[in-house]
Write a protein that holds these residues in place. Structure first.
Motif, PDB file in Angstrom:
ATOM      1  N   ALA A 116     154.719 180.573  -4.304  1.00  0.00           N
ATOM      2  CA  ALA A 116     153.487 180.171  -3.643  1.00  0.00           C
ATOM      3  C   ALA A 116     152.438 179.729  -4.661  1.00  0.00           C
ATOM      4  O   ALA A 116     151.708 178.745  -4.436  1.00  0.00           O
ATOM      5  N   ALA A 117     152.353 180.433  -5.787  1.00  0.00           N
ATOM      6  CA  ALA A 117     151.392 180.066  -6.827  1.00  0.00           C
ATOM      7  C   ALA A 117     151.736 178.705  -7.427  1.00  0.00           C
ATOM      8  O   ALA A 117     150.848 177.876  -7.684  1.00  0.00           O
ATOM      9  N   ILE A 118     153.015 178.459  -7.626  1.00  0.00           N
ATOM     10  CA  ILE A 118     153.439 177.167  -8.166  1.00  0.00           C
ATOM     11  C   ILE A 118     153.169 176.052  -7.161  1.00  0.00           C
ATOM     12  O   ILE A 118     152.686 174.960  -7.531  1.00  0.00           O
ATOM     13  N   ARG A 119     153.449 176.327  -5.906  1.00  0.00           N
ATOM     14  CA  ARG A 119     153.199 175.318  -4.870  1.00  0.00           C
ATOM     15  C   ARG A 119     151.714 174.991  -4.767  1.00  0.00           C
ATOM     16  O   ARG A 119     151.321 173.816  -4.654  1.00  0.00           O
ATOM     17  N   GLY A 120     150.870 175.996  -4.832  1.00  0.00           N
ATOM     18  CA  GLY A 120     149.434 175.760  -4.777  1.00  0.00           C
ATOM     19  C   GLY A 120     148.958 174.943  -5.962  1.00  0.00           C
ATOM     20  O   GLY A 120     148.091 174.060  -5.820  1.00  0.00           O
ATOM     21  N   ARG A 121     149.500 175.231  -7.117  1.00  0.00           N
ATOM     22  CA  ARG A 121     149.131 174.466  -8.317  1.00  0.00           C
ATOM     23  C   ARG A 121     149.532 173.010  -8.180  1.00  0.00           C
ATOM     24  O   ARG A 121     148.792 172.099  -8.570  1.00  0.00           O
ATOM     25  N   THR A 122     150.693 172.793  -7.612  1.00  0.00           N
ATOM     26  CA  THR A 122     151.176 171.422  -7.407  1.00  0.00           C
ATOM     27  C   THR A 122     150.293 170.672  -6.410  1.00  0.00           C
ATOM     28  O   THR A 122     149.967 169.487  -6.621  1.00  0.00           O
ATOM     29  N   GLU A 123     149.904 171.367  -5.350  1.00  0.00           N
ATOM     30  CA  GLU A 123     149.049 170.727  -4.354  1.00  0.00           C
ATOM     31  C   GLU A 123     147.686 170.352  -4.936  1.00  0.00           C
ATOM     32  O   GLU A 123     147.088 169.347  -4.546  1.00  0.00           O
ATOM     33  N   ARG A 124     147.211 171.142  -5.868  1.00  0.00           N
ATOM     34  CA  ARG A 124     145.920 170.845  -6.501  1.00  0.00           C
ATOM     35  C   ARG A 124     146.086 169.850  -7.660  1.00  0.00           C
ATOM     36  O   ARG A 124     145.118 169.495  -8.313  1.00  0.00           O
ATOM     37  N   GLN A 125     147.323 169.447  -7.895  1.00  0.00           N
ATOM     38  CA  GLN A 125     147.653 168.509  -8.974  1.00  0.00           C
ATOM     39  C   GLN A 125     147.198 169.053 -10.332  1.00  0.00           C
ATOM     40  O   GLN A 125     146.657 168.326 -11.170  1.00  0.00           O
ATOM     41  N   GLU A 126     147.461 170.323 -10.521  1.00  0.00           N
ATOM     42  CA  GLU A 126     147.124 170.966 -11.787  1.00  0.00           C
ATOM     43  C   GLU A 126     148.394 171.224 -12.584  1.00  0.00           C
ATOM     44  O   GLU A 126     149.483 171.390 -12.020  1.00  0.00           O
ATOM     45  N   LYS A 127     148.223 171.280 -13.878  1.00  0.00           N
ATOM     46  CA  LYS A 127     149.354 171.522 -14.762  1.00  0.00           C
ATOM     47  C   LYS A 127     149.027 172.693 -15.684  1.00  0.00           C
ATOM     48  O   LYS A 127     147.969 172.706 -16.332  1.00  0.00           O
ATOM     49  N   ALA A 128     149.915 173.665 -15.705  1.00  0.00           N
ATOM     50  CA  ALA A 128     149.716 174.841 -16.567  1.00  0.00           C
ATOM     51  C   ALA A 128     150.487 174.662 -17.869  1.00  0.00           C
ATOM     52  O   ALA A 128     151.610 174.143 -17.881  1.00  0.00           O
ATOM     53  N   GLU A 129     149.872 175.082 -18.956  1.00  0.00           N
ATOM     54  CA  GLU A 129     150.523 175.046 -20.263  1.00  0.00           C
ATOM     55  C   GLU A 129     150.402 176.434 -20.883  1.00  0.00           C
ATOM     56  O   GLU A 129     149.298 176.940 -21.075  1.00  0.00           O
ATOM     57  N   THR A 130     151.538 177.036 -21.165  1.00  0.00           N
ATOM     58  CA  THR A 130     151.549 178.364 -21.779  1.00  0.00           C
ATOM     59  C   THR A 130     152.394 178.336 -23.035  1.00  0.00           C
ATOM     60  O   THR A 130     153.548 177.903 -23.008  1.00  0.00           O
ATOM     61  N   THR A 131     151.810 178.774 -24.122  1.00  0.00           N
ATOM     62  CA  THR A 131     152.541 178.915 -25.385  1.00  0.00           C
ATOM     63  C   THR A 131     152.577 180.391 -25.737  1.00  0.00           C
ATOM     64  O   THR A 131     151.522 181.009 -25.973  1.00  0.00           O
ATOM     65  N   LEU A 132     153.768 180.950 -25.739  1.00  0.00           N
ATOM     66  CA  LEU A 132     153.927 182.359 -26.087  1.00  0.00           C
ATOM     67  C   LEU A 132     154.109 182.449 -27.605  1.00  0.00           C
ATOM     68  O   LEU A 132     155.140 182.064 -28.140  1.00  0.00           O
ATOM     69  N   ILE A 133     153.089 182.953 -28.290  1.00  0.00           N
ATOM     70  CA  ILE A 133     153.131 183.032 -29.752  1.00  0.00           C
ATOM     71  C   ILE A 133     154.092 184.121 -30.214  1.00  0.00           C
ATOM     72  O   ILE A 133     154.893 183.937 -31.119  1.00  0.00           O
ATOM     73  N   GLY A 134     154.007 185.268 -29.573  1.00  0.00           N
ATOM     74  CA  GLY A 134     154.878 186.370 -29.968  1.00  0.00           C
ATOM     75  C   GLY A 134     154.457 187.669 -29.307  1.00  0.00           C
ATOM     76  O   GLY A 134     153.494 187.718 -28.538  1.00  0.00           O
TER      77      GLY A 134
END
Length: 244
Positions: free
Chosen positions: A152-170
């Protein structure tokens, strides 16, 4: 004749010099002190004499082995604390000790530090898949309700045309904070301390949340479940919380 005097004089001088050197340097008698130790060579460890009451040394032991060997704590139970690759702390916190023992009673193959390593791998996969919106990678790792929440969170993000970027450093730590048995199900909560860079962009690519130049320390509490009577060795994520 003068030459003969010269030769005799030189000989007397040579004899005098030899006798003088002998008196200064001396001669080897076998009682000389050893030469000074090379300062770049470490001294050999001292050998202590055995004390009265010491047991005679056994084969392969030194004569001063006075340490009584204790039974290994790992012989019958896993380590409560360990350091993983990169200095990652992995500890069974006191709040989880009783639950871990109950899980091991139900499933003797459960090894806390190995579990923590697998949990870190699952955490990395889930965080990266969620940021990318890859629900196919998420499905086998989450239980039904958790998958529905993520989807649901991914679908909502898509509907808002938003893009998430996550970089896991460690990771700084992945400690077992809680554990319990519920029927045949083992539940383990891991407290992850990680460093991440999180950014959300709109459709134009503008940043609407986060900072790409800021590394954040994130503390998450994730609970995993597995049926100990099942032949399936995999765990699924059932709950996520953020601490602080």
């Amino acid at each position: 004749m003068g030459n003969n005097y010269d030769i005799i004089l030189i000989g007397l001088v040579a004899v005098f010099l030899i006798l003088r050197l002998r008196s200064v340097l001396g001669k080897r008698t076998g009682n000389e002190r050893p030469p000074a130790r090379d300062p770049f060579t470490p001294p050999a460890p001292p050998t202590a004499s055995p004390r009265v009451g010491d047991a005679p040394p056994q084969a392969g032991q030194s004569g001063n082995d006075n340490v009584v060997p204790l039974p290994s704590a790992n012989a019958s139970r896993p380590s409560a604390s360990a350091t993983g690759p990169g200095g990652i702390r992995a500890t069974v916190l006191p709040t989880a000790a009783t639950g871990v023992a109950a899980i091991r009673a139900a499933d003797p193959t459960f090894e806390p530090m190995g579990f923590c390593a697998g949990a870190r791998s699952a955490f990395t996969t889930i965080v990266e898949a969620f940021a990318k919106g890859d629900i196919g990678a998420l499905r086998p790792l989450l239980d039904g309700p958790t998958y529905a929440s993520f989807e649901a969170a991914i679908r909502g993000r898509t509907e808002r045309q938003e893009k998430a970027e996550t970089t896991l450093i460690g990771f700084e730590a992945s400690d077992i904070a809680a554990a319990a048995m519920q029927g045949s199900n083992a539940l383990v909560t891991v407290r992850f301390v990680s460093e991440q860079i999180n950014v959300v962009r709109n459709v134009e690519g503008q940043i609407i949340d986060g900072n790409p130049n800021e590394v954040q320390k994130v503390v998450d509490l994730w609970t995993f479940r597995r049926d100990t009577t099942s032949t399936d060795p995999n765990w699924v994520l059932t709950k996520t919380e953020s601490e602080g």
